[in-house]
Motif scaffolding. Structure first.
Motif, short mmCIF file in Angstrom:
data_model
loop_
_atom_site.label_atom_id
_atom_site.label_comp_id
_atom_site.label_asym_id
_atom_site.label_seq_id
_atom_site.Cartn_x
_atom_site.Cartn_y
_atom_site.Cartn_z
N ILE A 209 0.87 -1.12 -0.03
CA ILE A 209 0.08 -0.01 0.08
C ILE A 209 1.01 1.18 0.00
CG2 ILE A 209 -1.61 1.41 1.34
CD1 ILE A 209 -2.92 -1.39 2.08
N ALA A 210 1.99 1.35 0.89
CA ALA A 210 2.84 2.44 0.87
C ALA A 210 3.56 2.78 -0.27
CB ALA A 210 3.80 2.29 1.98
N THR A 211 3.85 1.32 -0.78
CA THR A 211 4.45 1.43 -2.45
C THR A 211 3.93 2.06 -3.44
OG1 THR A 211 5.51 -0.61 -1.75
CG2 THR A 211 5.47 0.13 -4.27
N ALA A 212 2.19 1.80 -3.39
CA ALA A 212 1.35 2.24 -4.28
C ALA A 212 1.25 3.91 -4.25
CB ALA A 212 0.05 1.75 -4.36
N LYS A 213 1.40 4.31 -3.04
CA LYS A 213 1.19 5.82 -2.79
C LYS A 213 2.59 6.44 -3.25
CE LYS A 213 -1.68 5.74 1.43
NZ LYS A 213 -1.51 6.20 2.83
N VAL A 214 3.75 5.79 -3.13
CA VAL A 214 4.69 6.27 -3.52
C VAL A 214 4.80 6.65 -4.97
CG1 VAL A 214 7.52 6.44 -3.70
CG2 VAL A 214 6.44 5.85 -1.42
N GLU A 215 4.47 5.10 -5.53
CA GLU A 215 4.22 5.32 -7.12
C GLU A 215 3.39 6.37 -7.76
OE1 GLU A 215 3.38 1.62 -8.65
OE2 GLU A 215 5.21 0.49 -7.79
N ASP A 216 2.10 6.54 -7.06
CA ASP A 216 1.26 7.68 -7.40
C ASP A 216 1.83 9.04 -7.42
OD1 ASP A 216 -0.73 5.75 -7.74
OD2 ASP A 216 -1.88 6.36 -5.85
N LEU A 217 2.82 9.08 -6.34
CA LEU A 217 3.41 10.42 -6.19
C LEU A 217 4.44 10.78 -7.23
CD1 LEU A 217 3.03 11.49 -3.28
CD2 LEU A 217 5.45 11.15 -2.88
N VAL A 218 5.10 9.47 -7.80
CA VAL A 218 6.10 9.92 -8.70
C VAL A 218 5.48 10.36 -10.08
CG1 VAL A 218 7.80 8.64 -10.11
CG2 VAL A 218 7.69 8.08 -7.88
N ALA A 219 4.33 9.68 -10.26
CA ALA A 219 3.58 10.14 -11.32
C ALA A 219 2.98 11.44 -11.44
CB ALA A 219 2.25 9.02 -11.56
N GLU A 220 2.71 11.98 -10.08
CA GLU A 220 2.25 13.44 -10.06
C GLU A 220 3.26 14.33 -10.21
OE1 GLU A 220 -0.35 14.02 -6.56
OE2 GLU A 220 -1.61 12.29 -6.95
N LEU A 221 4.39 14.02 -9.42
CA LEU A 221 5.63 14.82 -9.37
C LEU A 221 6.12 15.33 -10.83
CD1 LEU A 221 7.44 13.61 -6.48
CD2 LEU A 221 6.06 15.70 -6.33
N ARG A 222 5.93 14.37 -11.68
CA ARG A 222 6.59 14.74 -12.99
C ARG A 222 6.13 15.94 -13.57
NH1 ARG A 222 5.67 12.89 -18.46
NH2 ARG A 222 3.50 12.21 -17.90
N SER A 223 4.99 16.49 -13.27
CA SER A 223 4.66 17.54 -13.97
C SER A 223 5.64 18.81 -13.46
CB SER A 223 3.16 17.84 -13.83
OG SER A 223 2.82 18.29 -12.44
N ASP A 224 6.36 18.80 -12.19
CA ASP A 224 7.16 19.63 -11.58
C ASP A 224 8.52 19.35 -11.84
OD1 ASP A 224 4.70 21.12 -10.68
OD2 ASP A 224 4.78 19.93 -8.88
N LEU A 225 8.89 18.22 -12.00
CA LEU A 225 10.45 18.10 -11.86
C LEU A 225 10.69 16.85 -12.80
CD1 LEU A 225 10.28 15.87 -9.52
CD2 LEU A 225 10.93 17.91 -8.20
N THR A 226 12.00 16.57 -12.87
CA THR A 226 12.49 15.63 -13.70
C THR A 226 12.95 14.42 -12.55
OG1 THR A 226 13.29 17.15 -15.22
CG2 THR A 226 14.39 14.73 -15.29
N ILE A 227 12.43 13.17 -12.80
CA ILE A 227 12.72 12.08 -11.99
C ILE A 227 13.40 11.00 -12.57
CG2 ILE A 227 11.63 10.26 -10.44
CD1 ILE A 227 9.40 12.50 -9.96
N VAL A 228 14.84 10.41 -11.66
CA VAL A 228 15.36 9.37 -12.32
C VAL A 228 15.22 8.22 -11.10
CG1 VAL A 228 17.58 8.39 -12.91
CG2 VAL A 228 17.04 10.76 -13.47
N ILE A 229 14.51 7.02 -11.35
CA ILE A 229 14.24 6.22 -10.19
C ILE A 229 14.99 4.87 -10.52
CG2 ILE A 229 12.13 5.56 -11.58
CD1 ILE A 229 11.02 5.09 -8.55
N VAL A 230 15.54 4.41 -9.62
CA VAL A 230 16.29 3.06 -9.64
C VAL A 230 15.44 1.98 -8.82
CG1 VAL A 230 18.03 1.86 -8.64
CG2 VAL A 230 18.71 3.76 -9.82
N THR A 231 15.04 0.94 -9.64
CA THR A 231 14.02 -0.01 -9.10
C THR A 231 14.56 -1.60 -9.26
OG1 THR A 231 11.92 -0.70 -8.94
CG2 THR A 231 12.29 0.50 -10.91
#
Lengths: 279, 326
Positions: A209-231
């Motif tokens: 559940i916490a993972t899903a929240k973080v993933e949603d966050l990443v998707a939203e944050l994209r409009s404001d900044l650039t993200i590089v994610i290691v997974t």
């Protein structure tokens, strides 16, 4: 959406419009960071070999690959976190908006203020929730209490944590649950308004559940900044990213649109990895 | 390495027997009991000392003979406007306020000098010094803890007092300042050592997080590491306080030993510990003076205990505040 623009400063509004326009069009956004012929070695051992890659603005780039393939090392090169480790040498170049961040006159501290980072294990400071988020602002020399409070609230809202912590801002950041702590760390990184956010397996220590929240966050944050994610999690890469790069034995085997890479990989090694034949 | 071929096929089994019934584990019980006994003896010894001191101090409050010469109130009240500790004059005077003030004054001077010095040294060694320097400095400073206090006292008496006199032009060569500085020497190693341990115990992830947020090294040290080590440093200060207020030899040698009730640093001072050390050897056993000295000892015991207790509570509180409820 259109109403909220009235409240923005003209300059900010302009850049926001440009960004939104770029997001909507199919064409690629400008290059935010670029690595060219990058080789990183720990004393004699090469951890990253001759990697060249572009990170585009407002894009999520996922880096996948088996353990020890160099993806985390590569990530840490992007905000000069490797500087703190003894015996690391970096060859090649890394640019941020065209500026070489390894140039001799560049201050690594200033690079890290523009390129933030979130780690695998949440690491809030033993300070209050508020002070955790305010930390980056305070060290940047911002003293005005009202401004700090506004920025803290916005960062916590961006990290989807505000509603959960707004009544307990003075409590220790360590009193939060694991997932909340990680979102606190994201808020802390966002408070200083970085242009790029590096995330090193940000959800690997979290429950689904916490993972899903973080993933949603990443998707939203994209409009404001650039993200590089290691997974490590290929589904996660597929869910959150637009571009994916596959690292193997220190080399960048393949990079491309996420959908393409997962459905029609060009390289044999990539196909073997994503189909679970190794890794 | 043994050639595999030479290992016999049939190897004796080392698997534990399958019975789960308890066998007489007499040796086990014996060792356990012995360890328990030793632990209890050490606790009992401390309790017996407390009991003994308390017993000898009690007549100050209960015995009519002692109270003819000294009462509890009399130990604090002024006599003709004077607060005097003169237990062997024709009319014995037992005002202990000058001694209390002397002890507190000298201890505070020691802390004022030792704490900033030791904590800065700890910060340097744990955060800034290279690995080599650290490995050299830490044991070197900790070795200072092994210097006998009589040596430090002698140094304070002969060398330090001259320096202080030359620097500040003090009227009296031996005074509270000299004794306090001597004490500072004595407590520096312990405050340093415990603070350094506390700083080194701060998880590296805080350092990484601070660096990633764009902190310079000094910002990381002062705004993240130091506050995170706060409880440990507070504990170090409490330890230093206990050591300083209980220290005897340095103050006997360097304080001048005049029981004056004032706050000035360049006047002589007499501490509780120095008084007991110098007078208990000469005193008539069972006399009022004897019992008053034990009363002083009990007072010291209780006050050190209280400071440690509240210090511990404070450290706990700080830890809880940093770490949340978990």
């Amino acid at each position: 959406m259109s109403q909220s623009f009235h409240r923005l400063l003209p300059e900010e509004a302009h850049s926001a419009l440009v960004r939104i326009a770029a997001l909507k069009s199919d064409g690629p956004t400008p290059v935010k960071m670029q690595a060219k012929g990058l080789t990183v070695s720990y004393s004699a051992k090469e951890a990253v070999k001759d990697v060249t890659i572009d990170v585009h603005e407002n894009e999520v780039l996922a880096l996948i690959g088996p353990s020890g393939c160099g993806k985390s090392t590569f990530l840490r090169v992007l905000n000069r976190m490797n500087d703190t480790i003894d015996g690391v040498t970096v060859k090649g170049s890394v640019t941020l908006d065209g500026q070489d961040i390894y140039a001799p006159n560049v201050d690594a501290v200033l690079v890290r203020r523009r390129v933030g980072m979130v780690f695998q294990r949440s690491n809030p400071f033993p300070k209050s929730i508020f002070e955790n988020v305010a930390y980056g602002l305070r060290i940047a020399g911002i003293r005005e209490g009202g401004l700090i409070a506004q920025r803290v609230e916005r960062a916590l809202r961006q990290a989807a944590l505000w509603d959960e912590v707004k009544d307990r801002l003075t409590e220790s950041g360590l009193s939060l649950s694991g997932g909340q702590q990680q979102r606190l760390c994201i808020a802390r990184a966002l408070a200083v308004e970085p242009e790029v956010l590096l995330m090193d397996e940000p959800a690997s220590a979290l429950d689904p559940i916490a993972t899903a929240k973080v993933e949603d966050l990443v998707a939203e944050l994209r409009s404001d900044l650039t993200i590089v994610i290691v997974t490590h999690n290929m589904q996660q890469a597929a869910r959150v990213s637009q571009k994916t790069g596959f690292f193997y034995m220190g080399k960048l085997v393949e990079v491309g649109d996420t959908t393409t890479l997962f459905t029609r990989p060009k390289e044999r090694a990539t196909e073997d990895y994503i189909t679970g034949r190794f890794g | 390495m043994q050639d595999v071929a030479t290992i016999p096929r049939e190897i004796e089994s080392t698997r534990p027997s399958r019975s789960l019934v308890a066998k007489g584990r007499i040796v086990e019980r014996l060792v356990e009991g012995l360890i328990k006994l030793v632990a209890l003896v050490s606790i009992a010894a401390v309790l017996l000392i407390l009991l003994f001191v308390g017993k000898e101090a009690l007549p100050v409050l209960t015995s009519a003979i002692v109270q003819k010469e000294v009462t509890l109130g009399g130990m604090f009240a002024s006599r003709e406007g004077l607060f005097s500790w003169q237990p062997v004059s024709d009319i014995p005077k037992y005002n202990i306020l000058p001694l209390l003030v002397g002890s507190v004054k000298v201890t505070l001077i020691a802390l004022v000098f030792a704490v900033p010095l030791s904590v800065s040294a700890a910060l340097y060694v744990s955060e800034m010094a290279g690995k080599r320097t650290r490995e050299l400095l830490k044991p070197a400073i900790e070795l200072l803890a092994g210097v006998p206090s009589v040596v430090i006292g002698f140094f304070a008496l002969v060398v330090l007092s001259s320096w202080v006199q030359a620097a500040f032009g003090t009227e009296h060569r031996l005074n509270a300042l000299v004794a306090g500085l001597g004490l500072a020497f004595a407590i520096c190693p312990i405050v340093f050592s415990v603070s350094e341990d506390a700083l080194r115990a701060v998880p590296g992830s805080y350092r990484t997080a601070a660096t990633a947020l764009g902190s310079s090294r000094s910002q990381t040290t002062l705004r993240v590491i130091l506050p995170a080590a706060g409880p440990g440093i507070a504990a170090a200060i409490v330890l230093g306080f206990g050591r300083a207020i209980g220290e005897t030899m340095i103050v006997v040698l360097a304080s001048g030993n005049a029981a004056l009730l004032d706050g000035s640093l360049d006047h002589s001072a007499r501490t509780i510990t120095a008084t007991i050390a110098q007078e208990l050897g000469e005193v008539v056993v069972g006399s009022p003076h004897y019992h008053v000295l034990f009363f002083l000892g009990a007072l010291l015991f209780v006050s050190t205990f209280a400071v440690n207790f509240f210090g511990e509570r404070m450290v706990h509180g700080m830890r809880a505040k940093l770490g949340g409820s978990r």
